[in-house]
Design a protein around this motif. Structure first.
Motif, PDB file in Angstrom:
ATOM      1  N   SER A 101       2.273   1.968  -3.402  1.00 59.85           N
ATOM      2  CA  SER A 101       1.286   2.433  -4.377  1.00 59.85           C
ATOM      3  C   SER A 101       0.854   3.863  -4.099  1.00 59.85           C
ATOM      4  O   SER A 101       0.301   4.533  -4.967  1.00 59.85           O
ATOM      5  CB  SER A 101       0.051   1.520  -4.363  1.00 59.85           C
ATOM      6  N   ALA A 102       1.115   4.365  -2.876  1.00 59.00           N
ATOM      7  CA  ALA A 102       0.708   5.721  -2.521  1.00 59.00           C
ATOM      8  C   ALA A 102       1.433   6.777  -3.343  1.00 59.00           C
ATOM      9  O   ALA A 102       0.949   7.884  -3.502  1.00 59.00           O
ATOM     10  CB  ALA A 102       0.948   5.976  -1.034  1.00 59.00           C
ATOM     11  N   GLN A 104      -6.759   6.898   4.391  1.00 64.39           N
ATOM     12  CA  GLN A 104      -5.367   6.805   4.821  1.00 64.39           C
ATOM     13  C   GLN A 104      -4.632   8.141   4.668  1.00 64.39           C
ATOM     14  O   GLN A 104      -3.526   8.303   5.188  1.00 64.39           O
ATOM     15  CB  GLN A 104      -4.641   5.720   4.023  1.00 64.39           C
ATOM     16  N   SER A 105      -5.253   9.110   3.975  1.00 61.62           N
ATOM     17  CA  SER A 105      -4.579  10.388   3.723  1.00 61.62           C
ATOM     18  C   SER A 105      -4.975  11.489   4.700  1.00 61.62           C
ATOM     19  O   SER A 105      -4.313  12.520   4.761  1.00 61.62           O
ATOM     20  CB  SER A 105      -4.892  10.859   2.296  1.00 61.62           C
ATOM     21  N   LYS A 149      -7.164   8.961  -6.932  1.00 57.54           N
ATOM     22  CA  LYS A 149      -7.887   8.024  -6.063  1.00 57.54           C
ATOM     23  C   LYS A 149      -8.309   8.711  -4.770  1.00 57.54           C
ATOM     24  O   LYS A 149      -9.424   8.520  -4.280  1.00 57.54           O
ATOM     25  CB  LYS A 149      -7.014   6.816  -5.738  1.00 57.54           C
ATOM     26  N   VAL A 150      -7.406   9.488  -4.197  1.00 63.99           N
ATOM     27  CA  VAL A 150      -7.719  10.203  -2.957  1.00 63.99           C
ATOM     28  C   VAL A 150      -8.880  11.173  -3.186  1.00 63.99           C
ATOM     29  O   VAL A 150      -9.811  11.255  -2.374  1.00 63.99           O
ATOM     30  CB  VAL A 150      -6.477  10.955  -2.428  1.00 63.99           C
ATOM     31  N   GLU A 183     -11.307   1.045  -3.084  1.00 62.96           N
ATOM     32  CA  GLU A 183      -9.887   1.408  -3.093  1.00 62.96           C
ATOM     33  C   GLU A 183      -9.717   2.922  -2.964  1.00 62.96           C
ATOM     34  O   GLU A 183      -8.815   3.399  -2.256  1.00 62.96           O
ATOM     35  CB  GLU A 183      -9.222   0.903  -4.368  1.00 62.96           C
ATOM     36  N   THR A 216       0.829  -1.207   0.000  1.00 61.21           N
ATOM     37  CA  THR A 216       0.000   0.000   0.000  1.00 61.21           C
ATOM     38  C   THR A 216       0.858   1.248   0.000  1.00 61.21           C
ATOM     39  O   THR A 216       0.584   2.224  -0.705  1.00 61.21           O
ATOM     40  CB  THR A 216      -0.923   0.014   1.234  1.00 61.21           C
ATOM     41  N   SER A 237      -7.898   4.891   0.064  1.00 65.38           N
ATOM     42  CA  SER A 237      -6.813   5.845  -0.191  1.00 65.38           C
ATOM     43  C   SER A 237      -7.078   7.173   0.511  1.00 65.38           C
ATOM     44  O   SER A 237      -6.177   7.775   1.108  1.00 65.38           O
ATOM     45  CB  SER A 237      -6.643   6.072  -1.691  1.00 65.38           C
ATOM     46  N   HIS A 286      -2.476   8.221  -7.821  1.00 63.36           N
ATOM     47  CA  HIS A 286      -2.881   8.101  -6.421  1.00 63.36           C
ATOM     48  C   HIS A 286      -3.682   9.325  -5.975  1.00 63.36           C
ATOM     49  O   HIS A 286      -4.681   9.195  -5.260  1.00 63.36           O
ATOM     50  CB  HIS A 286      -1.666   7.913  -5.518  1.00 63.36           C
TER      51      HIS A 286
END
Length: 204
Positions: free
Chosen positions: A40-41, A184-185, A49-50, A177, A37, A181, A46
């Motif tokens: 991939s960030a 997690q941000s 995705k966020v 996903e 993970t 993302s 990415h």
């Protein structure tokens, strides 16, 4: 801060579940997935995705239950300094009330993060990436399995009302996903959400 208990009725159709907490995976599997993970960030796309995850979390009304309220000039409002941190660990709730067969109800004390019904009292989870009290150690697979099964990390106890898990099961893998993302941000908030309380009959 003065507390109050508010009880309103909710249609059964709106009741889903709330509290994502979980069981630990074997550490070797966890470490491998977390490393994947992290790498991939920084991959291209990415940020998209966020952004997509933020949009999904917003329209899915995650803040409505997972962000505690505070008193503002016009009354209760989301406390964005504790965004998505779940039920405050300093706010104790009363035992589950004895309720009729229906309709179901919720209870609140300056917050929308505690809910009561025939299942007992549930508390909304800390969705921030704090490693000890939030989703910091969760992998994408953990979140995916939770959404698909309606259980903690796909194998724990059922996720409790009012989280609309029946609706969230309709998210595509790409949607989940993106949500992962984004979660997690965001800033991590250390807040250990209490375990759910059993129904009134079971607690006697």
């Amino acid at each position: 801060m003065k507390r109050f208990v508010l009880t309103t009725t909710l249609p059964v159709a709106l009741v889903g579940v709330s509290l994502i907490a979980g069981l630990a995976q074997p550490q070797t599997v966890l470490a491998a997935e977390n490393e994947k993970t992290k790498s991939s960030a920084s991959a291209p796309g990415h940020a998209d995705k966020v952004a997509r995850g933020k949009y999904l979390v917003t329209i899915a009304a995650c803040n409505d239950c997972h962000t505690p309220l505070k008193m503002g000039p016009a009354g209760p409002e989301p406390d964005m300094s504790r965004m998505l941190s779940g039920h405050p660990d300093t706010l104790a709730m009363p035992p589950a009330p004895t309720l009729p067969a229906g309709p179901w109800a919720y209870i609140s004390a300056y917050t929308n993060t505690a809910w009561a019904g025939p299942w007992g009292v549930s508390f909304t989870a800390n969705l921030t990436p704090d490693p000890e009290t939030g989703l910091g150690k969760w992998t994408l697979r953990n979140l995916m399995d939770s959404f698909r099964s309606g259980r903690h990390q796909g194998r724990g106890r059922p996720i409790l009302p009012p989280m609309p898990i029946a609706n969230y099961k309709e998210f595509t893998d790409a949607d989940i996903e993106a949500v992962y993302s984004y979660l997690q941000s965001i800033p991590a908030v250390k807040n250990r959400v209490p375990e759910p309380l059993p129904p009134a009959a079971a607690s006697k």
